[in-house]
Design a protein around this motif. Structure first.
Motif, PDB file in Angstrom:
ATOM      1  N   ALA A 137    -139.669 -31.070  -4.273  1.00 51.26           N
ATOM      2  CA  ALA A 137    -138.601 -31.178  -3.280  1.00 51.26           C
ATOM      3  C   ALA A 137    -139.149 -30.940  -1.875  1.00 51.26           C
ATOM      4  N   GLY A 138    -138.949 -31.904  -0.988  1.00 50.75           N
ATOM      5  CA  GLY A 138    -139.375 -31.788   0.404  1.00 50.75           C
ATOM      6  C   GLY A 138    -140.841 -32.075   0.683  1.00 50.75           C
ATOM      7  N   GLN A 139    -141.655 -32.126  -0.345  1.00 52.19           N
ATOM      8  CA  GLN A 139    -143.096 -32.325  -0.149  1.00 52.19           C
ATOM      9  C   GLN A 139    -143.418 -33.688   0.466  1.00 52.19           C
ATOM     10  N   LEU A 140    -142.816 -34.740  -0.049  1.00 51.67           N
ATOM     11  CA  LEU A 140    -143.088 -36.076   0.483  1.00 51.67           C
ATOM     12  C   LEU A 140    -142.637 -36.170   1.943  1.00 51.67           C
ATOM     13  N   GLU A 141    -141.477 -35.622   2.244  1.00 54.26           N
ATOM     14  CA  GLU A 141    -140.984 -35.645   3.618  1.00 54.26           C
ATOM     15  C   GLU A 141    -141.964 -34.934   4.560  1.00 54.26           C
ATOM     16  N   GLN A 142    -142.545 -33.817   4.097  1.00 54.00           N
ATOM     17  CA  GLN A 142    -143.535 -33.091   4.907  1.00 54.00           C
ATOM     18  C   GLN A 142    -144.793 -33.931   5.123  1.00 54.00           C
ATOM     19  N   GLU A 143    -145.238 -34.623   4.065  1.00 50.36           N
ATOM     20  CA  GLU A 143    -146.429 -35.458   4.179  1.00 50.36           C
ATOM     21  C   GLU A 143    -146.186 -36.640   5.121  1.00 50.36           C
ATOM     22  N   ILE A 144    -144.988 -37.203   5.087  1.00 55.29           N
ATOM     23  CA  ILE A 144    -144.648 -38.300   6.001  1.00 55.29           C
ATOM     24  C   ILE A 144    -144.625 -37.780   7.437  1.00 55.29           C
ATOM     25  N   ALA A 145    -144.041 -36.608   7.645  1.00 48.12           N
ATOM     26  CA  ALA A 145    -143.983 -36.008   8.979  1.00 48.12           C
ATOM     27  C   ALA A 145    -145.386 -35.696   9.509  1.00 48.12           C
ATOM     28  N   ALA A 146    -146.328 -35.434   8.597  1.00 47.02           N
ATOM     29  CA  ALA A 146    -147.720 -35.140   8.984  1.00 47.02           C
ATOM     30  C   ALA A 146    -148.547 -36.419   9.140  1.00 47.02           C
ATOM     31  N   ASN A 147    -147.878 -37.581   9.152  1.00 47.11           N
ATOM     32  CA  ASN A 147    -148.532 -38.891   9.319  1.00 47.11           C
ATOM     33  C   ASN A 147    -149.495 -39.261   8.193  1.00 47.11           C
ATOM     34  N   SER A 148    -149.238 -38.758   6.979  1.00 42.11           N
ATOM     35  CA  SER A 148    -150.076 -39.135   5.845  1.00 42.11           C
ATOM     36  C   SER A 148    -149.659 -40.475   5.246  1.00 42.11           C
ATOM     37  N   TRP A 149    -148.396 -40.834   5.442  1.00 42.65           N
ATOM     38  CA  TRP A 149    -147.859 -42.048   4.822  1.00 42.65           C
ATOM     39  C   TRP A 149    -147.044 -42.867   5.811  1.00 42.65           C
ATOM     40  N   LEU A 150    -147.127 -44.182   5.643  1.00 44.81           N
ATOM     41  CA  LEU A 150    -146.192 -45.107   6.274  1.00 44.81           C
ATOM     42  C   LEU A 150    -145.273 -45.589   5.162  1.00 44.81           C
ATOM     43  N   THR A 151    -144.024 -45.897   5.491  1.00 43.53           N
ATOM     44  CA  THR A 151    -143.103 -46.385   4.473  1.00 43.53           C
ATOM     45  C   THR A 151    -142.530 -47.729   4.898  1.00 43.53           C
ATOM     46  N   VAL A 152    -142.286 -48.571   3.902  1.00 43.12           N
ATOM     47  CA  VAL A 152    -141.690 -49.878   4.149  1.00 43.12           C
ATOM     48  C   VAL A 152    -140.988 -50.315   2.861  1.00 43.12           C
ATOM     49  N   ALA A 153    -139.907 -51.036   2.997  1.00 40.01           N
ATOM     50  CA  ALA A 153    -139.226 -51.578   1.818  1.00 40.01           C
ATOM     51  C   ALA A 153    -140.228 -52.423   1.023  1.00 40.01           C
ATOM     52  N   ALA A 154    -140.265 -52.195  -0.273  1.00 40.39           N
ATOM     53  CA  ALA A 154    -141.227 -52.896  -1.125  1.00 40.39           C
ATOM     54  C   ALA A 154    -140.934 -54.388  -1.184  1.00 40.39           C
ATOM     55  N   ASP A 155    -141.986 -55.141  -1.383  1.00 46.68           N
ATOM     56  CA  ASP A 155    -141.904 -56.592  -1.525  1.00 46.68           C
ATOM     57  C   ASP A 155    -142.420 -56.942  -2.918  1.00 46.68           C
ATOM     58  N   ASP A 156    -141.601 -57.654  -3.695  1.00 48.13           N
ATOM     59  CA  ASP A 156    -141.983 -57.995  -5.073  1.00 48.13           C
ATOM     60  C   ASP A 156    -143.262 -58.812  -5.145  1.00 48.13           C
ATOM     61  N   LYS A 157    -143.495 -59.667  -4.147  1.00 51.81           N
ATOM     62  CA  LYS A 157    -144.719 -60.480  -4.166  1.00 51.81           C
ATOM     63  C   LYS A 157    -145.951 -59.600  -4.031  1.00 51.81           C
ATOM     64  N   VAL A 158    -145.890 -58.606  -3.148  1.00 52.03           N
ATOM     65  CA  VAL A 158    -147.014 -57.676  -3.004  1.00 52.03           C
ATOM     66  C   VAL A 158    -147.177 -56.884  -4.304  1.00 52.03           C
ATOM     67  N   LEU A 159    -146.074 -56.433  -4.879  1.00 53.14           N
ATOM     68  CA  LEU A 159    -146.110 -55.630  -6.095  1.00 53.14           C
ATOM     69  C   LEU A 159    -146.691 -56.390  -7.285  1.00 53.14           C
ATOM     70  N   PHE A 160    -146.186 -57.589  -7.531  1.00 52.48           N
ATOM     71  CA  PHE A 160    -146.536 -58.295  -8.761  1.00 52.48           C
ATOM     72  C   PHE A 160    -147.523 -59.446  -8.606  1.00 52.48           C
ATOM     73  N   GLU A 161    -147.571 -60.089  -7.445  1.00 52.07           N
ATOM     74  CA  GLU A 161    -148.338 -61.329  -7.330  1.00 52.07           C
ATOM     75  C   GLU A 161    -149.608 -61.220  -6.487  1.00 52.07           C
ATOM     76  N   THR A 162    -149.671 -60.263  -5.583  1.00 49.80           N
ATOM     77  CA  THR A 162    -150.831 -60.126  -4.700  1.00 49.80           C
ATOM     78  C   THR A 162    -152.002 -59.525  -5.472  1.00 49.80           C
ATOM     79  N   HIS A 163    -153.203 -60.066  -5.253  1.00 51.33           N
ATOM     80  CA  HIS A 163    -154.398 -59.540  -5.912  1.00 51.33           C
ATOM     81  C   HIS A 163    -154.572 -58.076  -5.535  1.00 51.33           C
ATOM     82  N   VAL A 164    -155.006 -57.278  -6.479  1.00 52.63           N
ATOM     83  CA  VAL A 164    -155.110 -55.830  -6.281  1.00 52.63           C
ATOM     84  C   VAL A 164    -155.916 -55.467  -5.025  1.00 52.63           C
TER      85      VAL A 164
END
Length: 189
Positions: A137-164
């Motif tokens: 609880a709250g850990q991810l929010e802290q990591e985002i606030a510390a600039n460890s992660w960017l977030t974006v709505a997922a895209d199915d093509k990136v998830l399933f069709e884009t080469h790894v």
């Protein structure tokens, strides 16, 4: 009076590691968030291939595949429960242990989905991983606030069709940026 949540759920979003994560498991990863709420978050890393093919998983589980799966890589889904399988897939069928993340992506942890994939009758699109990523609880929010992660709505093509090998850059481009050009040092003016 209903209390308004201070954070919106990131369910169905990508977490893109920033250069602030300089080493370790999550360096240059893209994680698909399956669950996010007041108790924490859970996701599957989608761009960290193991030295393991789907055919190896079938052999280990004594599943006889109809088609060859020698070229299908299995992902390191995260550092938690690395001996357990997690299958992100299109919503074609429901299985014994399926979480409906959203209208486009479901997560199944039961073996029956693998048997269907091996038989050629499984979900049209799928990604198989061992392990998952979890945040308290709250850990991810802290990591985002510390600039460890960017977030974006997922895209199915990136998830399933884009080469790894292209998933990291493709996920960054969903934000309109070249992720390779980010610096690990945040600037303040």
């Amino acid at each position: 009076m209903k209390m308004q949540r201070t954070t919106d759920s990131l369910r169905g979003h990508f977490l893109i590691a920033t250069p602030a994560i300089e080493s370790g498991f999550f360096k240059q990863t893209v994680t698909y968030i399956c669950e996010h709420g007041e108790t924490g978050a859970m996701g599957v890393v989608i761009n960290k291939p193991l030295d393991l093919q789907l055919a190896d998983i079938f052999e280990h589980l004594n599943i006889q595949p109809l088609l060859s799966h020698d070229e299908v890589s299995v992902m390191a889904g995260g550092p938690v429960k690395v001996d357990r399988g997690f299958v992100l897939h299109s919503p074609d069928k429901t299985f014994d242990a399926t979480l409906k993340v959203n209208a486009d992506v479901w997560l199944t942890t039961s073996k029956d989905v693998l048997a269907e994939i091996a038989a050629g009758s499984g979900p049209e699109r799928h990604l198989v991983a061992l392990g998952y990523a979890g945040w308290s609880a709250g850990q991810l929010e802290q990591e985002i606030a510390a600039n460890s992660w960017l977030t974006v709505a997922a895209d199915d093509k990136v998830l399933f069709e884009t080469h790894v090998q292209q998933k990291f850059e493709s996920a960054g481009s969903l934000l309109g940026i070249d992720i390779r050009l980010l610096s690990q040092h945040a600037g303040h003016s």
